[in-house]
Design a protein around this motif. Sequence first.
Motif, PDB file in Angstrom:
ATOM      1  N   GLU A 127       0.901  -0.820   0.252  1.00 25.88           N
ATOM      2  CA  GLU A 127       0.096   0.252   0.229  1.00 25.88           C
ATOM      3  C   GLU A 127       0.854   1.392  -0.003  1.00 25.88           C
ATOM      4  O   GLU A 127       0.222   1.998  -0.533  1.00 25.88           O
ATOM      5  CB  GLU A 127      -1.130   0.305   1.518  1.00 25.88           C
ATOM      6  N   THR A 128       1.995   0.900   0.404  1.00 26.57           N
ATOM      7  CA  THR A 128       2.255   1.911   1.003  1.00 26.57           C
ATOM      8  C   THR A 128       3.586   2.750  -0.692  1.00 26.57           C
ATOM      9  O   THR A 128       3.416   3.732  -0.769  1.00 26.57           O
ATOM     10  CB  THR A 128       4.113   1.900   1.864  1.00 26.57           C
ATOM     11  N   ARG A 153       1.830   1.303  -3.629  1.00 32.61           N
ATOM     12  CA  ARG A 153       1.066   2.111  -4.562  1.00 32.61           C
ATOM     13  C   ARG A 153       0.799   3.775  -3.905  1.00 32.61           C
ATOM     14  O   ARG A 153       0.528   4.183  -4.877  1.00 32.61           O
ATOM     15  CB  ARG A 153       0.651   1.357  -4.268  1.00 32.61           C
ATOM     16  N   ALA A 154       0.802   4.353  -2.932  1.00 33.75           N
ATOM     17  CA  ALA A 154       0.925   5.316  -2.284  1.00 33.75           C
ATOM     18  C   ALA A 154       1.368   6.449  -3.083  1.00 33.75           C
ATOM     19  O   ALA A 154       1.811   7.688  -3.595  1.00 33.75           O
ATOM     20  CB  ALA A 154       0.660   5.735  -1.444  1.00 33.75           C
ATOM     21  N   ALA A 210       3.648   5.493  -5.759  1.00 34.96           N
ATOM     22  CA  ALA A 210       3.682   5.378  -6.964  1.00 34.96           C
ATOM     23  C   ALA A 210       2.677   6.787  -7.554  1.00 34.96           C
ATOM     24  O   ALA A 210       2.783   7.457  -8.684  1.00 34.96           O
ATOM     25  CB  ALA A 210       3.003   4.363  -7.876  1.00 34.96           C
ATOM     26  N   ARG A 211       2.019   6.389  -7.112  1.00 36.64           N
ATOM     27  CA  ARG A 211       0.095   7.974  -7.406  1.00 36.64           C
ATOM     28  C   ARG A 211       0.985   9.535  -7.400  1.00 36.64           C
ATOM     29  O   ARG A 211       0.036  10.220  -7.824  1.00 36.64           O
ATOM     30  CB  ARG A 211      -0.563   7.803  -6.584  1.00 36.64           C
ATOM     31  N   LEU A 212       1.722   9.607  -6.528  1.00 36.51           N
ATOM     32  CA  LEU A 212       2.825  11.080  -6.870  1.00 36.51           C
ATOM     33  C   LEU A 212       3.722  11.244  -7.430  1.00 36.51           C
ATOM     34  O   LEU A 212       4.270  12.514  -8.266  1.00 36.51           O
ATOM     35  CB  LEU A 212       3.672  11.331  -5.130  1.00 36.51           C
ATOM     36  N   PRO A 252       2.441   9.631 -10.662  1.00 39.73           N
ATOM     37  CA  PRO A 252       2.413   7.840 -12.290  1.00 39.73           C
ATOM     38  C   PRO A 252       2.533   8.246 -13.113  1.00 39.73           C
ATOM     39  O   PRO A 252       2.050   7.255 -13.988  1.00 39.73           O
ATOM     40  CB  PRO A 252       0.325   8.956 -12.068  1.00 39.73           C
ATOM     41  N   ARG A 253       4.052   9.118 -13.479  1.00 36.94           N
ATOM     42  CA  ARG A 253       4.636   8.803 -15.122  1.00 36.94           C
ATOM     43  C   ARG A 253       5.788   8.446 -14.756  1.00 36.94           C
ATOM     44  O   ARG A 253       6.679   8.304 -15.709  1.00 36.94           O
ATOM     45  CB  ARG A 253       4.108  10.132 -15.636  1.00 36.94           C
ATOM     46  N   THR A 294       8.383   3.577  -9.176  1.00 41.50           N
ATOM     47  CA  THR A 294       7.635   2.371  -8.560  1.00 41.50           C
ATOM     48  C   THR A 294       8.277   1.684  -8.536  1.00 41.50           C
ATOM     49  O   THR A 294       8.137  -0.041  -7.271  1.00 41.50           O
ATOM     50  CB  THR A 294       6.520   2.366  -9.513  1.00 41.50           C
TER      51      THR A 294
END
Length: 332
Positions: free
Chosen positions: A149-150, A152-153, A155-157, A159-160, A165
């Motif tokens: 989860e960490t 993934r969070a 990676a959202r910061l 995204p490109r 990631t």
Amino acid sequence: TFALRFHLVPALAVAAIGICGGAWWRWRAMIVGACVPVLALGVLDWATLGMPFRSISMNLWFNLALGVSDEAGKLPFLTLWILPLEIWGVVGYLAVVMLAIVGARRCPVPAFVALAVISTHSFIPHKEYRFTYPAIVLVAILAGIGTAETVRAMARLVPRMPAATMAGSGLAILLWAALSWSIAQGAIFATPWTRERAQLAAFAAIAARGDACGVGLYGLPWTKTPGATWLPPRAILSQTDAPHLAQEAAGFNYIVARRQAPVPDPRYRRVGCFVGDRSGAGAWQSHLCVWRRAGGCDAEAAAPLPVNWPGVLVPNQNPPAPPGWEDEPDEH
């Protein structure tokens, strides 16, 4: 699980509630399925111990009524909560707990079950780290979910930037591997990796030769060995020492002794030595040797192993008999 360790009943109840919830069909399936091994335990105890579920009732009798477990030591209530801090280190402890909390938001049932395991065992005066193993497995799973989860969070910061990631995942794997390695090589676990290794190797060597009819432990406690289960079926395990060796030697054709305690009987010749119990500094602390003599064994020559009674159950103290024990035939 109940049949093998009934102490986990509260945790099993929490798990059942979390799994079944309000679905009656799930409860029905779980109860029917659970009846099979539980009833099998009752039948096995009846056949071997003379009463259904006697392995559980006797455990409770010995430990609650007679206080046998207290002889092994009593520790404070918070011990099981603090032990991982000592073993994992402050950084490891905080990392596991924080990421497990993150994972618990996604999967709360394992967290409640882990808390139930540690909480209920905290009320038992005698405590050991192994009592928390069922909880540690669940906490490790939750920490793994929290790690994912960490990442993934993070990676959202970005995204490109898929490389970020991948880098985060690789770093997480590296950090967890480093923590596992540090625990395995730490002072607490350094010796257990090789504990009793010398005894295991000595008994394995005797069993491999296939001609053992009796094994004498020369100045060694039998509780620190694999016991007769590692020997040929008819081999008898005995304990002896220097004053009794001459008269008991006919009872065994192998002897296991410490290397610094040579066997004085000239009929025995040393056939191999083994090491075990490596210290944190890397030095071997246990050195055992196997001695063999030619010929067979006289089962009447060597004294049988003593019964490993806890102090409270020493026969001359006449402890109260557990329920149902009075009706047993004498031969039991």
